[in-house]
Design an enzyme around this catalytic site. Structure first.
Site, PDB file in Angstrom:
ATOM      1  N   GLU A 102      25.485   0.939  12.808  1.00 43.55           N
ATOM      2  CA  GLU A 102      25.523   2.181  13.570  1.00 43.55           C
ATOM      3  C   GLU A 102      24.820   2.051  14.917  1.00 43.55           C
ATOM      4  O   GLU A 102      23.841   1.330  15.066  1.00 43.55           O
ATOM      5  CB  GLU A 102      24.900   3.306  12.747  1.00 43.55           C
ATOM      6  CG  GLU A 102      25.803   3.652  11.570  1.00 43.55           C
ATOM      7  CD  GLU A 102      25.290   4.790  10.696  1.00 43.55           C
ATOM      8  OE1 GLU A 102      26.132   5.549  10.200  1.00 43.55           O
ATOM      9  OE2 GLU A 102      24.083   4.909  10.503  1.00 43.55           O
ATOM     10  N   CYS A 115      20.863   3.720  21.488  1.00 40.53           N
ATOM     11  CA  CYS A 115      19.969   3.200  20.463  1.00 40.53           C
ATOM     12  C   CYS A 115      20.767   2.193  19.639  1.00 40.53           C
ATOM     13  O   CYS A 115      21.720   2.559  18.962  1.00 40.53           O
ATOM     14  CB  CYS A 115      19.494   4.378  19.602  1.00 40.53           C
ATOM     15  SG  CYS A 115      18.491   3.879  18.200  1.00 40.53           S
ATOM     16  N   CYS A 122      17.893  -3.963   6.809  1.00 36.90           N
ATOM     17  CA  CYS A 122      16.550  -4.324   7.260  1.00 36.90           C
ATOM     18  C   CYS A 122      15.761  -4.819   6.061  1.00 36.90           C
ATOM     19  O   CYS A 122      15.909  -4.304   4.956  1.00 36.90           O
ATOM     20  CB  CYS A 122      15.848  -3.108   7.872  1.00 36.90           C
ATOM     21  SG  CYS A 122      14.237  -3.492   8.601  1.00 36.90           S
ATOM     22  N   CYS A 126      10.468  -0.071   4.718  1.00 41.05           N
ATOM     23  CA  CYS A 126       9.536   1.032   4.980  1.00 41.05           C
ATOM     24  C   CYS A 126       9.963   2.206   4.087  1.00 41.05           C
ATOM     25  O   CYS A 126      11.145   2.524   3.988  1.00 41.05           O
ATOM     26  CB  CYS A 126       9.565   1.428   6.451  1.00 41.05           C
ATOM     27  SG  CYS A 126       8.990   0.090   7.524  1.00 41.05           S
ATOM     28  N   CYS A 129      12.268   5.245   5.405  1.00 40.38           N
ATOM     29  CA  CYS A 129      13.391   4.927   6.288  1.00 40.38           C
ATOM     30  C   CYS A 129      14.646   4.616   5.486  1.00 40.38           C
ATOM     31  O   CYS A 129      14.618   3.836   4.530  1.00 40.38           O
ATOM     32  CB  CYS A 129      13.028   3.728   7.166  1.00 40.38           C
ATOM     33  SG  CYS A 129      14.379   3.177   8.235  1.00 40.38           S
ATOM     34  N   SER A 202      11.436  -1.877  19.737  1.00 42.44           N
ATOM     35  CA  SER A 202      10.536  -1.228  18.790  1.00 42.44           C
ATOM     36  C   SER A 202      10.325  -2.141  17.589  1.00 42.44           C
ATOM     37  O   SER A 202      11.268  -2.727  17.066  1.00 42.44           O
ATOM     38  CB  SER A 202      11.156   0.099  18.334  1.00 42.44           C
ATOM     39  OG  SER A 202      10.314   0.736  17.400  1.00 42.44           O
ATOM     40  N   LEU A 225       3.639   2.655  14.273  1.00 43.85           N
ATOM     41  CA  LEU A 225       2.289   2.624  13.694  1.00 43.85           C
ATOM     42  C   LEU A 225       2.212   3.460  12.413  1.00 43.85           C
ATOM     43  O   LEU A 225       1.906   2.943  11.347  1.00 43.85           O
ATOM     44  CB  LEU A 225       1.287   3.115  14.737  1.00 43.85           C
ATOM     45  CG  LEU A 225      -0.164   2.780  14.452  1.00 43.85           C
ATOM     46  CD1 LEU A 225      -0.395   1.281  14.495  1.00 43.85           C
ATOM     47  CD2 LEU A 225      -1.088   3.469  15.449  1.00 43.85           C
ATOM     48  N   CYS A 343      16.272   9.276  14.015  1.00 48.35           N
ATOM     49  CA  CYS A 343      15.447   8.112  13.647  1.00 48.35           C
ATOM     50  C   CYS A 343      15.382   7.974  12.137  1.00 48.35           C
ATOM     51  O   CYS A 343      15.068   8.932  11.433  1.00 48.35           O
ATOM     52  CB  CYS A 343      14.015   8.287  14.122  1.00 48.35           C
ATOM     53  SG  CYS A 343      13.846   8.600  15.850  1.00 48.35           S
TER      54      CYS A 343
HETATM   55  N1  SAH Z   1      12.245  -1.937  12.760  1.00 49.39           N
HETATM   56  C1  SAH Z   1      11.888  -1.415  14.068  1.00 49.39           C
HETATM   57  C2  SAH Z   1      13.038  -0.722  14.714  1.00 49.39           C
HETATM   58  C3  SAH Z   1      13.467   0.596  14.060  1.00 49.39           C
HETATM   59  S1  SAH Z   1      13.046   1.842  15.167  1.00 49.39           S
HETATM   60  C4  SAH Z   1      10.664  -0.534  13.932  1.00 49.39           C
HETATM   61  O1  SAH Z   1      10.225  -0.321  12.811  1.00 49.39           O
HETATM   62  O2  SAH Z   1      10.112  -0.106  14.940  1.00 49.39           O
HETATM   63  C5  SAH Z   1      13.238   3.267  14.267  1.00 49.39           C
HETATM   64  C6  SAH Z   1      12.036   4.178  14.416  1.00 49.39           C
HETATM   65  O3  SAH Z   1      12.262   5.338  13.606  1.00 49.39           O
HETATM   66  C7  SAH Z   1      10.787   3.519  13.900  1.00 49.39           C
HETATM   67  O4  SAH Z   1       9.660   3.965  14.573  1.00 49.39           O
HETATM   68  C8  SAH Z   1      10.781   4.032  12.481  1.00 49.39           C
HETATM   69  O5  SAH Z   1       9.519   3.911  11.900  1.00 49.39           O
HETATM   70  C9  SAH Z   1      11.224   5.470  12.677  1.00 49.39           C
HETATM   71  N2  SAH Z   1      11.751   6.059  11.453  1.00 49.39           N
HETATM   72  C10 SAH Z   1      12.269   5.415  10.393  1.00 49.39           C
HETATM   73  N3  SAH Z   1      12.623   6.286   9.442  1.00 49.39           N
HETATM   74  C11 SAH Z   1      12.339   7.506   9.908  1.00 49.39           C
HETATM   75  C12 SAH Z   1      12.524   8.816   9.388  1.00 49.39           C
HETATM   76  N4  SAH Z   1      13.089   9.027   8.207  1.00 49.39           N
HETATM   77  N5  SAH Z   1      12.144   9.863  10.161  1.00 49.39           N
HETATM   78  C13 SAH Z   1      11.603   9.635  11.382  1.00 49.39           C
HETATM   79  N6  SAH Z   1      11.427   8.432  11.927  1.00 49.39           N
HETATM   80  C14 SAH Z   1      11.780   7.371  11.195  1.00 49.39           C
END
Ligand code: SAH
Length: 363
Positions: A102, A115, A122, A126, A129, A202, A225, A343
């Site tokens: 996507e 984006c 991945c 996390c 996510c 990121s 973070l 996100c």
């Molecule tokens: N793997 C990289 C790139 C992904 S960026 C990273 O972790 O930075 C996607 C961003 O959206 C990251 O900051 C991630 O932590 C955030 N994100 C992931 N799941 C989310 C959610 N359910 N709600 C809000 N932000 C989320």
């Protein structure tokens, strides 16, 4: 038998859209052609986005023929095109191996951001996510990263994209082999001509990759973070068990940041998990001495998650504490929620992926 027939059918030609200037110069050198042709070819391919070598009229017929025959040209097709009420668009792109990724287009008043994804799925898992729930299928190749920009420009116009963020599916710093040449094409004047200020990578904090990026590419850095204590971050971002907060922040302090730039710190606001006032005060302390921009991201829900978004009140008081401490802090506007383009909501269509990193390595 299977193996043999796969090998016999494999196409080892380089993909023309995956070669940055250096890669193209090497190919031309192999072919006994002058290096300066690389610029001309890049311009046709990327700046002007022609889809047929025969149209490159300032290049010899022979070279055009070789490009057409000895490199790959196929591009992903658009499986789905969703438009949200706020103008956000999300495309599902089909890759030749049956996976789909996507890409999200986010128009704003002063900029239009694409984006993009860097991996199919991945490996970081996390807990909050949607992409992380799938595991990793594979890395995207450079041309597949670039294809996302091309699709958007084809559908919206060649000038439609002002900014590119590597915030789609995947962890870009675990795929630098393909991400760095893609960045070099984005930056190249004969490629997409974007300023390094308009590109953001990121990361969840892959430290070896962070050092490499810092050495090789001057783009903006965003760090996911999300927590101020290791025990919370270990749960949210399992990668933290390898590279804990103190090491991550030390790496940020040492990062060779170009003058007048800030590192963005993303902080997902999860109700009752990391959104107390005390956490805000801890965040202030953690970021001391780092030129930082804090980006509070209200949690975006997806099927199967138990987390909840912090209330607007909580987010406001968290932000208030940051601002009072002199930290630039913004709350990210949630975009494209009605088409699951916000996100952490990107899931694509990933054939069973693996969680090889870092959990296995930890075992
Ligand atoms: N793997 C990289 C790139 C992904 S960026 C990273 O972790 O930075 C996607 C961003 O959206 C990251 O900051 C991630 O932590 C955030 N994100 C992931 N799941 C989310 C959610 N359910 N709600 C809000 N932000 C989320």
């Amino acid at each position: 038998m299977m193996v043999r027939s796969t090998l016999a059918n494999a196409d080892y030609r380089p993909h023309i859209l995956g070669l940055d200037r250096a890669g193209l110069e090497n190919l031309l050198a192999d072919w006994g052609e002058p290096r300066f042709r690389a610029g001309q070819i890049l311009q046709w391919l990327h700046a002007r986005q022609v889809e047929d070598a025969l149209l490159m009229t300032n290049i010899s017929k022979n070279l055009r023929r070789r490009l057409a025959e000895e490199t790959r040209w196929e591009e992903p097709s658009v499986l789905a095109d969703h438009q949200a009420q706020d103008g956000t668009r999300k495309w599902l792109l089909a890759l030749p191996d049956g996976n789909a990724i996507e890409t999200v287009f986010i128009p704003e008043e002063s900029r239009a951001t694409l984006c993009i994804s860097s991996q199919v799925g991945c490996s970081l898992a996390c807990s909050f996510c949607a992409t992380g729930a799938q595991g990793l299928r594979r890395n995207l190749e450079t041309h597949e990263i670039i294809a996302q920009i091309r699709v958007a420009r084809r559908l919206l116009g060649l000038d439609a994209i002002s900014n590119v963020v590597f915030m789609g599916m995947g962890e870009p710093l675990l795929n630098l082999r393909h991400v760095l040449p893609a960045i070099s094409l984005l930056l190249d004047d004969f490629g997409y001509g974007l300023s390094s200020r308009r590109i953001t990578v990121s990361t969840a904090g892959v430290l070896p990759g962070l050092f490499q990026l810092g050495r090789e590419s001057p783009v903006n850095l965003a760090i996911s973070l999300h927590a101020t204590r290791n025990e919370i971050r270990d749960e949210l971002v399992p990668l933290n068990r390898h590279y804990p907060l103190e090491e991550l922040l030390a790496a940020c302090r040492a990062y060779p940041l170009p003058p007048r730039r800030r590192i963005t710190f993303e902080y997902v606001m999860l109700h009752g998990v990391n959104d107390e006032k005390q956490h805000a005060r801890e965040l202030v302390r953690l970021l001391e001495g780092i030129p930082a921009l804090v980006n509070l991201i209200p949690f975006n829900s997806f099927p199967g998650t138990n987390y909840q978004r912090s209330t607007p009140d909580r987010i406001d008081s968290f932000r208030e504490i940051m601002l009072r401490a002199g930290l630039m802090t913004v709350t990210r506007k949630t975009r494209g929620e009605d088409i699951a383009a916000a996100c952490g909501q990107l899931a694509g269509q990933v054939r069973s992926g693996r969680r090889a990193f870092p959990l296995k390595a930890a075992g």
